[in-house]
Each structure stands twice: as C-alpha cells, then as structure tokens.
Motif scaffolding. Structure first.
Motif, PDB file in Angstrom:
ATOM      1  N   LEU A  45      46.059  66.131  25.050  1.00 25.87           N
ATOM      2  CA  LEU A  45      46.222  64.799  24.465  1.00 25.87           C
ATOM      3  C   LEU A  45      47.555  64.256  24.965  1.00 25.87           C
ATOM      4  CD1 LEU A  45      45.279  65.455  20.697  1.00 25.87           C
ATOM      5  CD2 LEU A  45      43.777  64.671  22.545  1.00 25.87           C
ATOM      6  N   ASP A  46      47.509  63.359  25.952  1.00 22.34           N
ATOM      7  CA  ASP A  46      48.753  62.759  26.458  1.00 22.34           C
ATOM      8  C   ASP A  46      49.177  61.610  25.553  1.00 22.34           C
ATOM      9  OD1 ASP A  46      49.112  64.269  28.926  1.00 22.34           O
ATOM     10  OD2 ASP A  46      47.274  63.280  29.618  1.00 22.34           O
ATOM     11  N   HIS A  47      50.439  61.251  25.654  1.00 26.54           N
ATOM     12  CA  HIS A  47      50.986  60.106  24.897  1.00 26.54           C
ATOM     13  C   HIS A  47      50.588  60.193  23.422  1.00 26.54           C
ATOM     14  CE1 HIS A  47      52.159  58.536  28.739  1.00 26.54           C
ATOM     15  NE2 HIS A  47      50.926  58.593  29.171  1.00 26.54           N
ATOM     16  N   SER A  48      50.684  61.396  22.885  1.00 26.87           N
ATOM     17  CA  SER A  48      50.230  61.631  21.510  1.00 26.87           C
ATOM     18  C   SER A  48      51.288  62.388  20.709  1.00 26.87           C
ATOM     19  CB  SER A  48      48.921  62.436  21.526  1.00 26.87           C
ATOM     20  OG  SER A  48      47.933  61.741  22.252  1.00 26.87           O
ATOM     21  N   GLY A  66      49.575  63.153  14.180  1.00 23.48           N
ATOM     22  CA  GLY A  66      50.411  62.335  15.045  1.00 23.48           C
ATOM     23  C   GLY A  66      49.770  60.999  15.334  1.00 23.48           C
ATOM     24  N   TYR A  67      50.215  60.428  16.427  1.00 20.63           N
ATOM     25  CA  TYR A  67      49.774  59.073  16.760  1.00 20.63           C
ATOM     26  C   TYR A  67      49.433  59.016  18.242  1.00 20.63           C
ATOM     27  CZ  TYR A  67      49.939  54.001  17.284  1.00 20.63           C
ATOM     28  OH  TYR A  67      49.633  52.687  17.560  1.00 20.63           O
ATOM     29  N   GLU A  81      45.867  54.798  17.523  1.00 20.69           N
ATOM     30  CA  GLU A  81      45.293  55.369  16.294  1.00 20.69           C
ATOM     31  C   GLU A  81      46.008  56.666  15.907  1.00 20.69           C
ATOM     32  OE1 GLU A  81      41.182  56.173  17.257  1.00 20.69           O
ATOM     33  OE2 GLU A  81      41.711  57.788  18.637  1.00 20.69           O
ATOM     34  N   ASP A  82      45.967  56.944  14.601  1.00 19.74           N
ATOM     35  CA  ASP A  82      46.495  58.218  14.113  1.00 19.74           C
ATOM     36  C   ASP A  82      45.524  59.331  14.500  1.00 19.74           C
ATOM     37  OD1 ASP A  82      48.629  56.942  12.948  1.00 19.74           O
ATOM     38  OD2 ASP A  82      47.668  56.764  10.988  1.00 19.74           O
ATOM     39  N   VAL A 139      56.440  57.178  14.561  1.00 19.84           N
ATOM     40  CA  VAL A 139      56.982  58.047  15.625  1.00 19.84           C
ATOM     41  C   VAL A 139      58.492  57.815  15.728  1.00 19.84           C
ATOM     42  CG1 VAL A 139      56.955  58.553  18.101  1.00 19.84           C
ATOM     43  CG2 VAL A 139      54.802  58.060  16.901  1.00 19.84           C
ATOM     44  N   ARG A 140      58.898  56.548  15.711  1.00 22.05           N
ATOM     45  CA  ARG A 140      60.334  56.244  15.837  1.00 22.05           C
ATOM     46  C   ARG A 140      61.122  56.723  14.609  1.00 22.05           C
ATOM     47  NH1 ARG A 140      58.208  51.801  18.824  1.00 22.05           N
ATOM     48  NH2 ARG A 140      57.717  50.587  16.971  1.00 22.05           N
TER      49      ARG A 140
END
Ligand SMILES: Cc1cc2nc3c(=O)[nH]c(=O)nc-3n(C[C@H](O)[C@H](O)[C@H](O)COP(=O)(O)OP(=O)(O)OC[C@H]3O[C@@H](n4cnc5c(N)ncnc54)[C@H](O)[C@@H]3O)c2cc1C
Length: 529
Positions: A141-144, A162-163, A169-170, A461-462
């Motif tokens: 799962l990239d960018h997750s 995560g996101y 999407e979550d 995430v931030r």
C-alpha cells in the motif's frame, strides 16, 4: 464521512525502506500473508532510497570481524553488545551475498576482479527490494501513512489504521502481528530523504506499552553543502575546514562536529576535500556517485574548490535511540509488536554513536529480517481466529484530543518543536540548563497537542506526525538530562567527561508522564570504559 478500506493479513509491515522490505520478504518466505504500508512510495521513500549507503559487510575472517567490532567500542561509549554485533555481521554478510547472487544487484568490481559488496546505491537497491517483495507476494500500500495501531481486548497488537492519500480514504488492516519499520525522527529538518521520518513508530510503540532505549543518543547532525540537503558525510574525513577569514578550523576534520557547530553559530564554515589523493578521489566517485551530483550541478570541484557547509539535524536517523527490543527476533515486549531498522534502538551494535555509515544499513537488513521472521512465526501461531478478534485504535495525541474543541495547528506545532531541537546551541552543544528550558517549552506544546490537536483524513496524518515529533523531542531531552556525563554522541558541555558509573543504557517510557531509568542488566559483560 470517508469510506474505510478494510484488509486482513498475517503480518503488517509499517514502512517502506530497507528494514520494512527485508521484514516483508522474510515474513512472506516464512509462509505468512504480508501487507506493507508505506507513507511514501516503497522503493523511493526514506533515508536510504534517495542516497547511497555504506554497509557493515565484513567477511567471516576472525581478525577482520574482531577489528570491526572493536572499532565501535570506545566510540559508542562501551554500550554495544558483542553477541548482537556478531549476529548482525553474520546476517548482513548472508543477506548481501543473497542480494548479489539471487537478486543480481550490480555491485561494482574492484581492481582484483571481485565485487565490492560494502556499499549500495539507494535507488537501485530499493527498486530491487520492492520488486523482490512484490514477487514474494507482499501486497504493497503506497502513499498510505499509518496513523495508529489497533489492539485486541488483551492489549496485543492486532493491526493498524491509516489514510490512503491517493484514494482519499481511511483504511484498516487487521493483522496477526505488526512490524514497525518507520525509520527514525529527523524533525523534518530537510535532511536528504528524511522528511517522512517523523518518529511515528516510536509513538505507536509507546502508546501500545513498549519502551525506548538510548534516546539521549539522538542528536546526529550531518554535514551538507550549504543550501542543499545532501547530508552524506563519510567523505568529509578527507576535508579541511576553514573559517570565513580563511584560517583553518582545527579539530573539525574527524567525527567531532562541535567546532563546526560552534563556528556556525557566529559565521560561515568552508571546506575542501583536499586530503584525498588521486587514487582516493577516483575510488570515492566509484563508491558513492550520488555524493558528487550536487557538486557537479553547482560546478564545484570539491577536491580543489572551497565550498560553504552547514549541519542538518538527523535526530535518530543517524542517532542510535529507538524502540527497545527484548528478544533476538526483535520483539518489543508488547504481544504482536516487532520493530526494525532506525525505528528500533541500534545501541545493541553501536552503543551511543553510529560513527558514520555502514552499521545503520547492516542493522536495517538484519533486524528487518529477524523482525519479519518473528512476526510471521507469532502471527501463524495464532491461527485463523486472529482476524476475527475485536480490535480498537489506541492513538491518542494528535488523534483524539482531550479538550472539547479541535483548534490546534499541526504546522505551528512542528515549527515550535523545531525551534527546540534543530539549533546547535540547544541540541548539539548540550547543557543541562538549556535542555531543561527546552523541555519545559516542549511540555507546554505537548499539553496543547493533547488538548486540542486532531483532525480527519490527511489532516490526521499531519497531526499525528506533529504529535510524534513532540513526543520524540520530550523523550530525547528527558534522557539527555538523565545522562550527566559525556558518552557516545550524548555530549554535555556541563559534564564533559565519561563517568564509569554511568556505563548503562537508559530506558525511556511513557507518553504523558515520561520516565527514564537505567538498565544495569544491559551493560555488556567485560566492556571497560
Ligand atoms: C544522507 C544519508 C546517508 C546515509 N548513509 C548511510 C551509510 O552510508 N551507511 C549506513 O549504514 N547508514 C546510512 N544512513 C542511515 C540509513 O539511511 C538508515 O539507517 C536506513 O535508511 C534505515 O532504514 P529504515 O528502513 O529503518 O528507515 P528509512 O529508510 O528511513 O525508511 C523509513 C520508511 O518508513 C516510512 N514511514 C514512516 N512513517 C510511516 C508511517 N506512519 N506509516 C507508514 N510508513 C511510514 C517512510 O515512508 C519510509 O519508507 C544514511 C542516512 C542519510 C540521511
């Protein structure tokens, strides 16, 4: 409300660097179903992918091995463990040979016709590791980015949430076991490849009940040509450093960067790699071509031209502090949770100082492999019922604020933390009174984070990254204050000497109330200071 993408697997690996990919590969080869979730794109994210890396690859010759282990003993403040060093040397040797022979990594060939296996080019290395993991059946799962761990009703780690940035999407992954391979924490200092390394894994681990070790060894700073982020430092051993007036900055050439830090507080520092002879220059270009890209682009010949340099914080990326390991398979002491790479403490092989290069890469390979094996064994022992466990998220700071309203600003929190951890006169040239002042500021930031920082989706995430960096800074300074001596990279200007009575590791724990205690049992037998 966003949709939640749900997955279940035996082993979830969190991260996408060398530690994560070696862990995923090993877990898959041990028969586990594996999901790997990366904050960035696995193969290009993290500290290794964008650079190149020297590796602690030492042939099994008793004299060479002994010298390799001895070389870090004093530098690391006599806190390394010979048994772990030996294990890492063995494992790294085997895995790099596998990379050459099975994965056909194109190691350069030396004058004697033999491959030089003690260095890896990050982009090529990580591209191959991604392919190998995919071929072994790992779902990536990239960018997750993961934002919190899930635990079952007994407190065992049972997945993560995560996101997915690109899908918006979550997501949640239920897993029999989790490997944290999220890298260290460089406080978004812009050090090469390190802005994804915000210490998330350490926060997840401590929230689950794990402990940290060596958090005082967290103030690595890399040398970079001014205005760039390229903190590749090995070749600066060939440098002479100069003040702005052209006089030589004495004592700055070795591993001690204090003279550079002190000079940068009042002016510029220049450098030239003028101690490298012609054969060394050619060898350097062959070994680390990436190092020279910056100079080639800027039209600088680093061997003959003086160029200005700066120091960029790398925190625990090239420090040695991280999640404490309690067993050979990189278990953390929390059921179902394993840690590897920079997320885990490297004191076991380097004590309080990585000494530049090689050990970190070897540790990521070895600990990743062991953690993947440990997690697979644990997950498979749970059987099919593991996926049916009732689970809940345990993320608190930055995820579930205690106050009634969400008013916090993640970017403002990060800037406030950076003001306490990036300046040389606070974190590198440490003094008790300055550390204590910073800690009280960080405690206030933490209390605001707990009270009001939160958000959904990408904002979460931030906010979680901001919380992780705040937590990291507090653990770091609590441990730094507890070590009232100078050992490894934990230098104290107010305690400049090594104290034989403090030859122990410091264990740190707790999220709101931070606790630090000496681990006398971990002092390696026979090490003399
Ligand atoms: C410029 C530079 C040069 C270096 N040179 C050397 C060298 O020569 N020799 C050496 O031994 N070491 C070197 N190091 C250190 C070495 O790069 C690291 O020790 C190594 O990359 C550690 O691997 P890792 O997999 O633990 O972490 P990383 O490679 O940093 O990977 C961390 C991964 O975790 C992911 N991640 C982070 N948070 C989350 C989250 N919340 N959810 C999902 N994924 C997440 C990131 O996206 C990234 O993929 C160097 C470091 C730098 C910065």
């Amino acid at each position: 409300m966003t949709d939640v993408y749900e997955l279940s697997t035996d082993v979830l690996v969190i991260g996408g660097g060398p530690a994560a990919t070696w862990a995923a590969l090993r877990a898959a080869r041990d028969g586990a179903d594996v999901v790997l979730a990366d904050k960035g794109y696995c193969g290009t994210s993290g500290a290794t992918a964008s650079a190149g890396t020297g590796v602690w690859y030492v042939p099994p010759d008793p004299i060479e091995r002994e010298a390799a282990i001895a070389s870090r003993a004093s530098l690391g403040g006599y806190l390394a463990d010979r048994r772990w060093s030996t294990r890492v040397l063995d494992e790294t040797f085997a895995r790099l040979n596998e990379l050459a022979e099975e994965a056909r990594y194109p190691f350069p060939v030396g004058p004697d016709g033999r491959q030089l296996r003690n260095g890896l080019q990050g982009p090529e290395y990580m591209r191959r590791m991604r392919i190998r993991a995919r071929r072994a059946g790992v779902r990536i799962l990239d960018h997750s980015p993961v934002t919190e761990l899930l635990v079952d009703t007994a407190g065992a780690v049972a997945g993560a949430a995560g996101y997915r940035r690109q899908a918006g999407e979550d997501y949640r992954v239920r897993a029999g076991a989790v490997v944290l391979a999220t890298g260290g924490c460089a406080f978004q200092s812009k050090a090469l490849g390190c802005d994804v390394n915000t210490g998330d894994g350490a926060l997840f681990a401590v929230e689950a009940g794990a402990e940290l070790s060596g958090m005082e060894f967290s103030n690595a700073y890399g040398i970079a040509p001014e205005g760039t982020s390229v903190t590749k430092t090995a070749f600066y051993h060939f440098a002479t450093f100069y003040r702005a007036d052209g006089t030589v900055l004495e004592g700055a050439g070795g591993r001690n960067r204090s003279p550079i830090a002190a000079e940068l507080l009042c002016g510029k520092v220049f450098c030239r790699l003028d101690r490298a002879d012609e054969p060394a220059r050619a060898a350097m270009r062959r070994a680390q071509p990436n190092f020279f890209l910056t100079f080639d682009r800027l039209g600088i010949d680093p061997f003959t031209d003086k160029f200005s340099v700066t120091l960029i914080a790398e925190g625990t990326v090239r420090g040695t502090g991280g999640i404490r390991l309690v067993a050979d398979d990189c278990a953390t002491g929390v059921a179902g949770l394993y840690a590897a790479g920079d997320a885990a403490t490297r004191e076991l092989i380097c004590g309080g100082f990585t000494g530049g290069g090689s050990h970190n890469a070897a540790w990521a390979i070895s600990s990743g492999t062991w953690a993947g094996g440990g997690a697979a064994g644990y997950a498979l022992s749970l059987g099919a019922g593991a996926a049916r466990r009732r689970v809940s998220g345990i993320g608190e700071a930055g995820a579930r604020p205690e106050g009634p309203r969400i008013t916090g600003d993640a970017r403002a929190v990060v800037s406030a933390v950076q003001r306490e951890v990036l300046p040389y006169d606070k974190n590198y040239l440490r003094r008790g009174s300055v550390l204590a002042d910073s800690l009280s500021t960080l405690d206030e930031i933490w209390s605001d984070v707990r009270d009001s920082l939160g958000g959904d989706g990408a904002e979460r995430v931030r906010t979680r990254q901001a919380a992780a960096m705040t937590a990291h800074a507090r653990w770091m300074y609590h441990a730094a204050l507890a070590r009232t001596e100078t050992r490894g990279m934990a230098k104290r200007l107010d305690f400049p000497d090594q104290d034989p009575d403090q030859q122990y590791r410091l264990i740190t724990g707790g999220v709101d109330q931070v606790r630090v205690r000496p681990d006398h049992a971990a002092v390696p037998a026979g090490a003399a200071s």
